[in-house]
Scaffold this motif. Structure first.
Motif, short mmCIF file in Angstrom:
data_model
loop_
_atom_site.label_atom_id
_atom_site.label_comp_id
_atom_site.label_asym_id
_atom_site.label_seq_id
_atom_site.Cartn_x
_atom_site.Cartn_y
_atom_site.Cartn_z
N PHE A 391 54.20 3.71 6.73
CA PHE A 391 52.66 3.52 7.53
C PHE A 391 52.00 4.15 6.82
O PHE A 391 50.35 3.74 6.80
N PRO A 402 52.81 -4.18 8.58
CA PRO A 402 53.79 -3.83 8.59
C PRO A 402 54.24 -5.24 8.72
O PRO A 402 54.29 -5.90 10.04
N LEU A 404 58.09 -7.20 10.26
CA LEU A 404 58.85 -7.66 10.49
C LEU A 404 59.71 -8.63 10.05
O LEU A 404 59.43 -9.40 9.66
N ASP A 484 64.87 -7.00 17.17
CA ASP A 484 64.20 -6.00 18.68
C ASP A 484 65.53 -5.02 17.65
O ASP A 484 66.18 -5.30 18.19
N PHE A 485 64.45 -3.65 17.41
CA PHE A 485 65.35 -2.56 17.44
C PHE A 485 66.45 -2.38 16.91
O PHE A 485 67.28 -1.91 16.64
N THR B 170 58.29 -8.26 22.48
CA THR B 170 59.62 -7.04 20.98
C THR B 170 58.26 -7.08 20.25
O THR B 170 57.33 -7.16 20.54
N ASP B 171 59.15 -6.89 18.97
CA ASP B 171 57.22 -6.66 18.22
C ASP B 171 56.85 -7.68 17.39
O ASP B 171 56.05 -7.76 16.99
N MET B 192 58.46 -1.83 26.99
CA MET B 192 59.25 -0.24 26.34
C MET B 192 60.25 -0.50 24.49
O MET B 192 60.57 -0.70 23.88
N ARG B 193 59.95 -2.31 24.71
CA ARG B 193 60.59 -2.39 23.53
C ARG B 193 58.96 -2.38 22.13
O ARG B 193 60.07 -3.27 20.83
N VAL B 194 59.19 -2.39 22.42
CA VAL B 194 57.09 -2.33 21.06
C VAL B 194 57.58 -1.15 20.51
O VAL B 194 57.56 0.17 20.82
N THR B 195 57.63 -1.49 19.23
CA THR B 195 57.56 -0.17 18.32
C THR B 195 56.64 0.10 17.69
O THR B 195 55.88 -0.65 17.60
N ASP B 196 56.85 1.60 16.75
CA ASP B 196 55.47 1.90 15.60
C ASP B 196 55.60 0.31 15.07
O ASP B 196 54.21 0.21 14.23
N MET B 197 56.68 -0.98 15.05
CA MET B 197 56.21 -1.50 13.88
C MET B 197 54.83 -2.36 15.19
O MET B 197 54.23 -3.05 14.35
N GLY B 198 55.19 -3.10 15.61
CA GLY B 198 54.28 -3.55 16.61
C GLY B 198 52.93 -2.90 16.38
O GLY B 198 52.14 -4.15 16.69
N THR B 221 55.99 6.12 18.14
CA THR B 221 55.96 7.40 18.17
C THR B 221 54.43 8.00 17.90
O THR B 221 53.65 7.46 17.40
#
Lengths: 514, 697
Positions: A391, A402, A404, A484-485, B170-171, B192-198, B221
């Motif tokens: 980041f 970024p 994926l 996903d995660f 998702t992201d 809720m599943r989107v993170t910093d990457m997205g 975050t």
């Protein structure tokens, strides 16, 4: 009787004249000799509080003061001192003879003169011997200024100052300019040992000085000197200019030795003395007492912390003390890791990427924790091991995004297979190497061992756990979710199996700290 | 097409396609020029398109008007097609046809479509390539990142996407959104599943972002927020409620010079220490919401308020204690116009210090606060005479004295909510109407209101919303006054106000033609007469007659015929309503979206008739004696647009599982209730007593 005495004195004086030559051998200097001050202080009370004995006292006391110097050869010193003791006994005998002769025959001038000459010669010999004994300490004095003050102070005061003056005041003034003149002092001693006539004069001066400054007055002097040395240590303790610290050099075999502590009963080796103490408990109840189990004290309390640095034994290495821009190593562990990293084969190969090689197994562990999985990818193709680094990179460069990892789960399904098929030889090799180093390691277990004896079984265990039990696989198999995660899942996956990697983790941390 | 600028975009339910297609004019003719001359000449054909557009601009929001307009002639139809900017289709399946008819749509609201697949999104992307500016997918699901990507890439003008509640997002989907370069407003609440990457992809891809809602995005975050702060420099509004952000995010956000609206509701890491560590302030901040941050006390508050000198609106709901120390932060905020302290513990001195600091408040909400006394309320209202909105719901310590001083100082109030102020007597309530003549919205639920009070309130001629539920003292007499002098009334709540009878309702229906919502639940005296009167209110949308046993199908039929706009209907426990009431509903109430039929006498026949209403989305069918499992299954199958159905759990085993799965796959969710059948109606007195027991406890 006289002849015999003379003969023995001459005979015994010969090695004494040879001794200084031994001790000035520079080859011995770097390693130093550890002489405990106890041997001196025990030797001292056996001397008789004679007038002539006081000659030796300034020097002797100065040596007791110079306790910081640990690394001279105590045996050589002890033999020197015991030789001196004999010599002094001889002189004492002669003097007693003279006294008894004075009472019986008053007019035997020729014999008396001969005896006086003998005493003079013996005393000269003793002085030279003392100075040379003190001179063995010189090279280490050169290296550590801290210890020079008491050493240089006593002789310079004895030789250079006016004998009529009180040495208490004189010493400070003389000592400070002479602080760094170790080499001059060395020359002085050489000239002393070379010419006997000069030494006569010196001896007389020493006698006077000894009479002038009584034994009672000397104690505060010594205290003062100690304080001064402490101050000096505090002043230049941080910068460590070359020469302000003591340099030790371990040999290659010592560095690569798996164990440093050995059981005196069964001979089993250990890396840590604490483990040895634990082991000793098995040899009997006397090793179970709190005193036996306690951590041994680090020498006498009076001993000030001496700055000690280490040199790499590999010639030409920058960490070697012969190098022009010598940079010393801080601890023994640093020496070990440096030597392995820089001058040994890299025998540990990462089982994930098959490219990275390491000679310290802790490095491999550290690498394996990040290898292949925590790849935070930028659209420019750069990968990062940490998300915040990615980041930071994305924030810095315009247009970078970024990216994926689309094929991550598929990748991860593959990797365990790869590991199992390709990397087992590597693992076994690593295991052999480790086993070669420490035979008792598997029974010993990693929790108490240092970084480089983690079992090869452990490595396998980590891989297996990742391959078959991580939620990543559940994701990819059951739900067909691509991205996903992946990361949180991995972090979570780490925890149930943390008993394996955490051990290595803590070791690497310990390495880093030390 | 140039003259339509500035016209407000209308939103309406597209019900044209729910009927038979052949009744519509052929949409293939796009231009009036192509109309053949030999056909019957009509004076309307000669009107230019610009003039038609001007007429359309002046049509109000009623979809029926537009429908009627488009049915005049082909040219009118074509003009209406090209004039429409906003579209809210009922089913995603209708999208291709709807988009073919309305090529100029810029705002697409898909909130009624439960299932919006990638095909539908692809269709939108292809049809509205240049015009689409806003799309609402907040209630939709079953689209994938690919569909979003086609939308983001094709529609260059897209500035607004609402993806709230897409919990499966998702992201990859976020990365797809990141390809919409011109995006300005984005809602990702509960993704809720989107993170910093997205979020990082969005931040880099959408540099023009002005509004971003990341509420409940638990995967986000500080890193993601920090990147947003770096890349989206034009950000004005940011909602970070219920995320795991810490003070690092705040530090990054303080670099945004245009940030006006910030919400950090319920962020567990927000503490005094985090707020105090802010060196650089939010100079541009105007709206701040720090509700439900337990660890924030007046210390952190004062530091953040000192750094935001331009603050206009402050929300501090669920703040632990409002004491005088809070004023230390408020002192510099002379510009503060709105403060919300809902559900906090308030002290009199705290209110006083707020009153002495802030003198230009327009809105004050003390809803459900404990410790609001007459003294505190009097002081703060006397200092803020310009108060427009006041909420003192459930402030049970306020008496007539407080109301008296409040009404005498704040005469310009337009909104007053004071539900359950139990110590205020009817005398105090009379003062409200007597002194505050500008009131438009009054909530007096569960108060000691009597007819005199209603009479005084009828003096507020602009009254549009009156809630007088559980006011047992009011009767027809009071309602007559309201009906006579409040012609703008749109909402009336008479829930369990048992003194009201047909006479009062008739007067309301006569005097308030704009009525949109009326709640007559448990007004047991109501008969069909009331409904017949209410059927004259043609804009009625919501009708609640729950527990009115004297109402029958005849009354409901009258409503169905008269109130074509009706969308929500609650006829629970109206035992006399049967299939005869359902048939007119099915025939006329084509806008019906929600209905509660529990405990009625409707059978399979009525139910099957009802589900022909194509808009129907939400049904509650409990304890209908005449409904069989087969009939219910047929009804469920027939009604394609259902999204939520409440059924008794006994049906769960009686309806075949594949059928239920099929209906669920269409986007309908079932709620299985297992309450036992209850015949006896509780009398209002018993109910009231129970309610008070609950309150006392």
């Amino acid at each position: 009787m006289d002849h015999k005495l003379k003969g023995t004195s001459e005979a015994s004086s010969k090695p004494s004249s040879l001794m200084p030559g031994n001790h000035f051998n520079p080859a011995n200097l770097a390693y130093g000799f550890a002489q405990s001050p106890k041997t001196q202080s025990q030797a001292l009370p056996s001397y008789h509080p004679d007038n002539k004995m006081k000659i030796t006292n300034p020097l002797e006391s100065s040596q007791t003061v110079s306790t910081p110097i640990l690394d001279w050869d105590p045996r050589g010193m002890l033999s020197n001192l015991s030789f001196l003791e004999q010599k002094i006994h001889q002189v004492q005998d002669i003097v007693r003879q003279i006294i008894s002769q004075e009472g019986q025959f008053s007019n035997r001038a020729g014999e008396l003169a001969a005896q006086q000459q003998l005493v003079t010669a013996d005393l000269t010999c003793i002085i030279i011997q003392l100075i040379s004994t003190a001179g063995t300490l010189l090279p280490s004095i050169k290296n550590s200024l801290l210890s020079t003050n008491p050493m240089l102070g006593a002789p310079t005061a004895a030789f250079g100052s006016n004998p009529n003056l009180n040495t208490n005041q004189q010493r400070n003034e003389v000592v400070t300019p002479e602080m760094n003149k170790g080499s001059e002092y060395e020359e002085l001693i050489k000239s002393l040992s070379a010419s006997g006539e000069d030494s006569d004069e010196l001896m007389l001066k020493c006698l006077d000085a000894g009479r002038a400054g009584g034994a009672d007055e000397r104690i505060p002097i010594d205290d003062h000197d100690l304080k001064e040395s402490d101050d000096g240590g505090a002043a230049d303790g941080e910068n460590l200019p070359p020469g302000s610290y003591e340099v030790l050099q371990l040999e290659k075999e010592e560095i690569l030795a798996p164990h440093t502590h050995f059981c005196s009963i069964c001979g089993k080796g250990f890396k840590r003395d604490a483990n040895l103490r634990m082991h000793m408990r098995g040899h009997g109840d006397e090793y179970k007492t709190p005193a036996a189990l306690a951590k041994p004290a680090r020498g006498p309390a009076s001993e000030p912390a001496l700055v000690r640095r280490y040199s790499c034994p590999f010639a030409g290495c920058k960490r070697n003390k012969e190098h022009k821009k010598f940079q010393p190593l801080k601890t023994i562990l640093c020496v070990k890791n440096h030597y392995k990293r820089s001058h040994c084969d890299k025998s540990y190969i990462c089982s994930r990427c098959n490219t990275k090689k390491f000679s310290v197994i802790a490095d491999l562990k550290t690498h394996e924790k990040h290898c292949g999985r925590d790849k935070w990818l930028c659209s420019c193709g750069t990968t990062f091991s940490r998300k915040d680094k990615l980041f930071g990179h994305v924030a810095l460069f315009q247009g970078h995004t970024p990216a994926l990892p689309v094929d991550l789960p598929i990748d991860d399904v593959k990797t365990p297979n790869n590991n199992n098929s390709n990397n087992t030889p590597e693992l076994s090799r690593g295991g052999e190497a480790v086993n070669g180093l420490g035979g008792n390691m598997s029974s010993y277990g990693f929790p108490s061992s240092t970084s480089d004896d983690i079992n090869s079984i452990d490595i396998k265990g980590v891989d297996d756990s990742r391959g078959y039990f991580s939620p990543m696989n559940f994701d990819s198999c059951n739900f067909g979710v691509l991205d996903d995660f992946p990361r949180p899942a991995f972090d979570v996956a780490e925890n149930p199996f943390s008993f394996l990697p955490s051990g290595s983790c803590s070791f690497t941390q310990r390495n880093g700290e030390s | 097409m140039g003259e339509i600028g500035g016209a407000p975009f209308e939103t309406l339910v597209l019900d044209l396609f729910s009927k038979r297609r052949d009744r519509l004019p052929c949409p293939s003719l796009r231009s009036p020029k192509r109309i053949r001359v030999e056909e019957e000449p009509s004076p309307f054909e000669t009107l230019a398109e610009e003039i038609l557009f001007l007429i359309l601009d002046r049509l109000d929001a009623n979809p029926l008007d537009r429908k009627a307009f488009s049915l005049v002639s082909r040219s009118f139809h074509a003009a209406e097609s090209r004039h429409r900017r906003a579209l809210r289709p009922l089913r995603a399946e209708l999208l291709p046809a709807a988009l073919a008819r309305y090529p100029a749509v810029s705002r697409l609201d898909l909130s009624l479509c439960r299932r919006v697949g990638d095909a539908a999104l692809g269709c939108v992307a292809a049809a509205l390539r240049s015009t689409l500016r806003s799309i609402d997918l907040s209630r939709s699901r079953s689209f994938s990142p690919a569909g979003l990507e086609s939308l983001a890439v094709s529609c260059a003008a897209l500035v607004e996407i609402d993806l709230s509640n897409a919990t499966g997002l998702t992201d990859a989907a976020a990365a797809a959104i990141g390809k919409a370069r011109n995006l300005e407003r984005l809602w990702l609440a509960r993704c809720m599943r989107v993170t910093d990457m997205g979020i990082g992809c969005i931040a880099v891809g959408c540099p023009k972002l002005r509004l971003l809602c990341l509420k409940w995005c638990l995967g986000v975050t500080d890193l993601g927020v920090g990147l947003v702060a770096v890349k989206c420099r034009m950000l004005q509004s940011l909602d970070l409620s219920y995320t795991a952000i810490t003070k690092k995010s705040l530090a990054a956000l303080s670099q945004l010079h245009d940030l006006e609206d910030l919400a950090v509701v319920g962020c567990p890491s927000m503490s005094d220490e985090a707020l105090s560590s802010l060196k650089q302030g939010f100079k541009s901040l105007e709206v701040l919401d720090v509700s439900s941050c337990d660890r924030v006390s007046h210390v952190g508050l004062s530091s953040i308020l000192n750094s935001a000198p331009g603050l206009r609106q402050l929300r501090l709901a669920y703040h632990s204690f409002v004491t005088p120390s809070i004023s230390s932060g408020l002192q510099r905020l002379s510009t503060l116009q709105s403060i919300n302290l809902d559900c906090s513990h308030v002290t009199t001195n705290g209110l006083k210090s707020i009153g002495s600091c802030c003198t230009s408040l327009k809105e004050l909400s003390l809803s459900k606060c404990s410790g609001v006394t007459d003294e505190g309320l009097s002081f703060i209202t006397s200092k803020n005479k310009g108060l427009v909105k006041l909420d003192i719901t459930c402030c049970r310590e306020i008496t007539d004295v407080g109301i008296a001083t409040m009404t005498s100082s704040c005469t310009s109030l337009t909104s007053l909510r004071m539900e359950s102020c139990s110590l205020v007597t009817s005398l105090g309530l009379r003062l409200i109407g007597q002194r505050c003549h500008l009131l438009e919205e009054v909530d007096l639920t569960d108060n000691d209101l009597d007819d005199e009070g209603l009479k005084s309130i009828s003096g507020c001629h602009k009254l549009s919303s009156l809630k007088a539920g559980i006011c047992l003292k009011i009767s027809d007499e009071g309602l007559v006054h309201i009906g006579n002098s409040c012609p703008e009334l749109q909402e009336l709540d008479l829930y369990r106000s048992v003194g009201v009878t047909d006479k009062g309702v008739t007067e309301i229906a006569r005097g308030c033609p704009l009525l949109q919502m009326i709640n007559l639940a448990y007004c047991t005296e109501m008969t069909d007469e009331s409904l017949r009167a209410l059927s004259k209110c043609s804009s009625l949308k919501t009708l609640e007659i729950r527990g009115c046993p004297r109402i029958s199908s005849a009354g409901l039929s009258a409503i169905a015929v008269g109130c074509r706009q009706i969308a929500k209907l609650d006829i629970k426990k109206c035992h006399d309503i049967d299939d005869a009431g359902m048939l007119p509903l099915a025939r006329f109430s084509q806008n019906l979206r929600q209905i509660n039929l529990s405990f009625c006498s409707v059978t399979d026949v009525g139910l099957l008739a009802l589900v022909s209403v194509s808009c129907l989305q939400n049904m509650t069918i409990l304890h209908l004696k005449g409904v069989t499992p087969n009939g219910l299954a047929a009804a469920l199958l027939a009604c394609g647009g259902l999204t939520k159905v409440k059924l008794h759990s006994s049906f769960k085993s009686l309806i075949s599982k594949p059928l239920l799965q099929h209906i669920e796959a269409r986007g309908c969710s079932f709620q299985w209730i297992s309450k036992p059948f209850q015949v006896q109606l509780e009398t209002n007195e018993v109910w009231k007593q129970q309610l008070q027991d609950v309150v006392v406890r």
